[in-house]
Design a protein around this motif. Structure first.
Motif, short mmCIF file in Angstrom:
data_model
loop_
_atom_site.label_atom_id
_atom_site.label_comp_id
_atom_site.label_asym_id
_atom_site.label_seq_id
_atom_site.Cartn_x
_atom_site.Cartn_y
_atom_site.Cartn_z
N VAL A 55 0.86 -1.18 0.00
CA VAL A 55 0.00 0.00 0.00
C VAL A 55 0.89 1.23 0.00
O VAL A 55 2.02 1.20 0.50
CB VAL A 55 -0.95 0.03 1.22
N THR A 56 0.38 2.29 -0.58
CA THR A 56 1.11 3.56 -0.63
C THR A 56 0.36 4.56 0.22
O THR A 56 -0.84 4.77 0.04
CB THR A 56 1.21 4.07 -2.08
N GLY A 67 6.58 12.25 3.83
CA GLY A 67 6.66 11.84 2.44
C GLY A 67 5.73 10.69 2.13
O GLY A 67 4.89 10.29 2.94
N VAL A 68 5.87 10.16 0.92
CA VAL A 68 5.05 9.05 0.44
C VAL A 68 5.85 7.76 0.63
O VAL A 68 7.01 7.69 0.21
CB VAL A 68 4.67 9.25 -1.03
N TYR A 69 5.22 6.77 1.25
CA TYR A 69 5.91 5.51 1.56
C TYR A 69 5.06 4.33 1.10
O TYR A 69 3.84 4.37 1.15
CB TYR A 69 6.16 5.40 3.07
N ARG A 70 5.76 3.27 0.67
CA ARG A 70 5.11 2.01 0.31
C ARG A 70 5.44 1.00 1.40
O ARG A 70 6.59 0.80 1.74
CB ARG A 70 5.61 1.50 -1.04
N LEU A 71 4.40 0.38 1.93
CA LEU A 71 4.56 -0.61 3.00
C LEU A 71 3.74 -1.84 2.66
O LEU A 71 2.90 -1.81 1.75
CB LEU A 71 4.08 -0.03 4.34
N GLY A 72 3.96 -2.91 3.40
CA GLY A 72 3.21 -4.14 3.21
C GLY A 72 1.73 -3.93 3.48
O GLY A 72 1.34 -3.06 4.27
N ALA A 73 0.89 -4.71 2.82
CA ALA A 73 -0.56 -4.56 2.94
C ALA A 73 -1.05 -4.79 4.36
O ALA A 73 -2.09 -4.29 4.75
CB ALA A 73 -1.27 -5.51 1.99
N ALA A 80 4.02 3.06 9.49
CA ALA A 80 4.21 4.18 8.56
C ALA A 80 4.88 5.36 9.27
O ALA A 80 5.78 6.00 8.70
CB ALA A 80 2.88 4.62 7.97
N VAL A 81 4.49 5.63 10.50
CA VAL A 81 5.10 6.73 11.25
C VAL A 81 6.57 6.41 11.53
O VAL A 81 7.45 7.27 11.38
CB VAL A 81 4.32 7.00 12.57
N GLY A 105 -3.51 4.75 -0.55
CA GLY A 105 -3.88 6.10 -0.95
C GLY A 105 -4.28 7.02 0.19
O GLY A 105 -4.71 8.14 -0.06
N ARG A 106 -4.14 6.60 1.42
CA ARG A 106 -4.54 7.43 2.56
C ARG A 106 -3.41 8.34 3.01
O ARG A 106 -2.24 8.07 2.80
CB ARG A 106 -4.96 6.56 3.75
N GLN A 107 -3.80 9.43 3.67
CA GLN A 107 -2.83 10.35 4.25
C GLN A 107 -2.90 10.23 5.76
O GLN A 107 -3.99 10.20 6.34
CB GLN A 107 -3.13 11.79 3.84
N ILE A 108 -1.74 10.15 6.38
CA ILE A 108 -1.64 10.05 7.84
C ILE A 108 -1.02 11.36 8.31
O ILE A 108 0.11 11.67 7.93
CB ILE A 108 -0.77 8.86 8.26
N ILE A 109 -1.75 12.10 9.12
CA ILE A 109 -1.24 13.38 9.62
C ILE A 109 -1.01 13.25 11.12
O ILE A 109 -1.93 12.95 11.87
CB ILE A 109 -2.22 14.52 9.33
N VAL A 110 0.23 13.50 11.54
CA VAL A 110 0.58 13.48 12.96
C VAL A 110 0.54 14.93 13.44
O VAL A 110 1.36 15.75 13.02
CB VAL A 110 1.98 12.87 13.19
N PRO A 111 -0.44 15.27 14.31
CA PRO A 111 -0.57 16.67 14.73
C PRO A 111 0.46 17.05 15.79
O PRO A 111 1.04 16.20 16.46
CB PRO A 111 -1.98 16.71 15.32
#
Length: 164
Positions: A55-56, A67-73, A80-81, A105-111
């Motif tokens: 998944v990206t 940035g954009v990262y590819r990890l296992g499903a 990801a963090v 395709g999701r975005q992870i935002i760390v506030p």
């Protein structure tokens, strides 16, 4: 009593046992809905195989290397963090579900953590008249019209309607 030959009685008994065993097997099976879901699962695995089971995701906010990262499903948000270098000092990891599964395709935002004292503590307090601070979740069940008016795209009339 009966004029039925003994070998036919044995045959009837064997048939009854077979019917009982088949009935028990049928009743012990899961319902039709999970069976349909299990048939749909291979299609999902095929699509994962097409992307290599990866998944990206886009990791942004208070991380060392956004940035954009590819990890296992099967990866989680925590993975990801960590892949993005981990959280920076001042990051508020309580605002992120680190155990959630990643979705392509999701975005992870760390506030960032809200500054101590000041108006942000009042903004998070249910029933306060202060507008919500950016990045702080607002409980719609306890929000006041003033808090709702502070949200983008919500004016005084919409805020009053929401509160009603």
């Amino acid at each position: 009593m009966l004029d039925t030959p003994r070998h036919l009685l044995v045959l009837y008994a064997a048939g009854a046992i077979v019917v009982l065993l088949l009935g028990a097997r049928f009743l012990s099976r899961p319902s039709a809905a999970p069976a349909a879901a299990s048939r749909a699962a291979p299609a999902l695995q095929v699509s994962d195989a097409a992307t290599g089971g990866r998944v990206t995701v886009h990791v942004a906010g208070a991380v060392r290397r956004p940035g954009v990262y590819r990890l296992g499903a099967s990866a989680r948000v925590n993975d990801a963090v960590r892949r993005a270098g981990g959280a920076r000092r001042g990051a508020d990891l309580t605002g992120v579900n680190l155990a959630a599964k990643l979705e392509d395709g999701r975005q992870i935002i760390v506030p960032l953590r809200a500054p101590a004292g000041g108006g942000s503590a009042a903004a998070a307090t249910p029933g306060s008249a202060t507008a919500a601070a950016p990045g702080v979740p607002l409980n719609l069940n306890t929000a006041t019209p003033e808090q709702l008016d502070g949200l983008d795209g919500v004016g005084p009339a919409t805020a009053k309607t929401i509160v009603k």
